[in-house]
Design a protein around this motif. Sequence first.
Motif, PDB file in Angstrom:
ATOM      1  N   LEU A   1     -44.684  49.823  16.756  1.00  0.00           N
ATOM      2  CA  LEU A   1     -44.220  48.509  16.326  1.00  0.00           C
ATOM      3  C   LEU A   1     -45.320  47.669  15.682  1.00  0.00           C
ATOM      4  O   LEU A   1     -45.036  46.774  14.897  1.00  0.00           O
ATOM      5  N   GLU A   2     -46.561  47.949  15.974  1.00  0.00           N
ATOM      6  CA  GLU A   2     -47.651  47.194  15.361  1.00  0.00           C
ATOM      7  C   GLU A   2     -47.776  47.487  13.867  1.00  0.00           C
ATOM      8  O   GLU A   2     -48.225  46.642  13.106  1.00  0.00           O
ATOM      9  N   LEU A   3     -47.397  48.681  13.449  1.00  0.00           N
ATOM     10  CA  LEU A   3     -47.475  49.026  12.031  1.00  0.00           C
ATOM     11  C   LEU A   3     -46.279  48.519  11.237  1.00  0.00           C
ATOM     12  O   LEU A   3     -46.369  48.329  10.041  1.00  0.00           O
ATOM     13  N   GLY A   4     -45.160  48.325  11.908  1.00  0.00           N
ATOM     14  CA  GLY A   4     -43.972  47.792  11.247  1.00  0.00           C
ATOM     15  C   GLY A   4     -43.326  48.716  10.236  1.00  0.00           C
ATOM     16  O   GLY A   4     -42.580  48.273   9.389  1.00  0.00           O
ATOM     17  N   ALA A   5     -43.611  49.994  10.273  1.00  0.00           N
ATOM     18  CA  ALA A   5     -43.063  50.947   9.299  1.00  0.00           C
ATOM     19  C   ALA A   5     -41.754  51.531   9.806  1.00  0.00           C
ATOM     20  O   ALA A   5     -41.742  52.556  10.472  1.00  0.00           O
ATOM     21  N   TRP A   6     -40.638  50.881   9.487  1.00  0.00           N
ATOM     22  CA  TRP A   6     -39.324  51.380   9.877  1.00  0.00           C
ATOM     23  C   TRP A   6     -38.847  52.367   8.829  1.00  0.00           C
ATOM     24  O   TRP A   6     -38.972  52.124   7.635  1.00  0.00           O
TER      25      TRP A   6
ATOM     26  N   ARG B   1     -33.509  50.430  15.526  1.00  0.00           N
ATOM     27  CA  ARG B   1     -32.769  49.235  15.150  1.00  0.00           C
ATOM     28  C   ARG B   1     -31.640  49.652  14.224  1.00  0.00           C
ATOM     29  O   ARG B   1     -31.733  50.633  13.488  1.00  0.00           O
ATOM     30  N   ALA B   2     -30.558  48.894  14.276  1.00  0.00           N
ATOM     31  CA  ALA B   2     -29.427  49.093  13.373  1.00  0.00           C
ATOM     32  C   ALA B   2     -29.467  47.969  12.348  1.00  0.00           C
ATOM     33  O   ALA B   2     -29.759  46.821  12.689  1.00  0.00           O
ATOM     34  N   ARG B   3     -29.188  48.312  11.096  1.00  0.00           N
ATOM     35  CA  ARG B   3     -29.168  47.318  10.028  1.00  0.00           C
ATOM     36  C   ARG B   3     -27.811  47.377   9.351  1.00  0.00           C
ATOM     37  O   ARG B   3     -27.183  48.418   9.262  1.00  0.00           O
ATOM     38  N   VAL B   4     -27.392  46.232   8.855  1.00  0.00           N
ATOM     39  CA  VAL B   4     -26.140  46.169   8.105  1.00  0.00           C
ATOM     40  C   VAL B   4     -26.404  45.380   6.831  1.00  0.00           C
ATOM     41  O   VAL B   4     -27.200  44.441   6.806  1.00  0.00           O
ATOM     42  N   ARG B   5     -25.741  45.814   5.763  1.00  0.00           N
ATOM     43  CA  ARG B   5     -25.854  45.091   4.488  1.00  0.00           C
ATOM     44  C   ARG B   5     -24.498  45.121   3.794  1.00  0.00           C
ATOM     45  O   ARG B   5     -23.657  45.982   4.069  1.00  0.00           O
ATOM     46  N   LEU B   6     -24.321  44.194   2.898  1.00  0.00           N
ATOM     47  CA  LEU B   6     -23.090  44.128   2.110  1.00  0.00           C
ATOM     48  C   LEU B   6     -23.348  44.707   0.734  1.00  0.00           C
ATOM     49  O   LEU B   6     -24.397  44.479   0.136  1.00  0.00           O
TER      50      LEU B   6
END
Length: 80
Positions: A40-45, A74-79
Amino acid sequence: MLYIGYTNGKLAVMFPAFEPGTNHYGGYNRLYSLENNTNLELGAWTGVPDYTNIPGMDQTVSYTNTVNPQSFFRARVRLE
């Protein structure tokens, strides 16, 4: 809501993928993606292979992690 638990001793990640309905979001579709990160420190999802751009059709998306149980999800949603 993201659910994380164990199924048959393996990490399971599940979340609902809702259909937007005909009168919502101006006709756009919802697309869901599951992403993971081991630090999580690198933030590379990064997107989990075969679990990106899933159209919301009122289903539950379910993923069983067999590779690295030390991952964050994590789950992401977009339109679109």
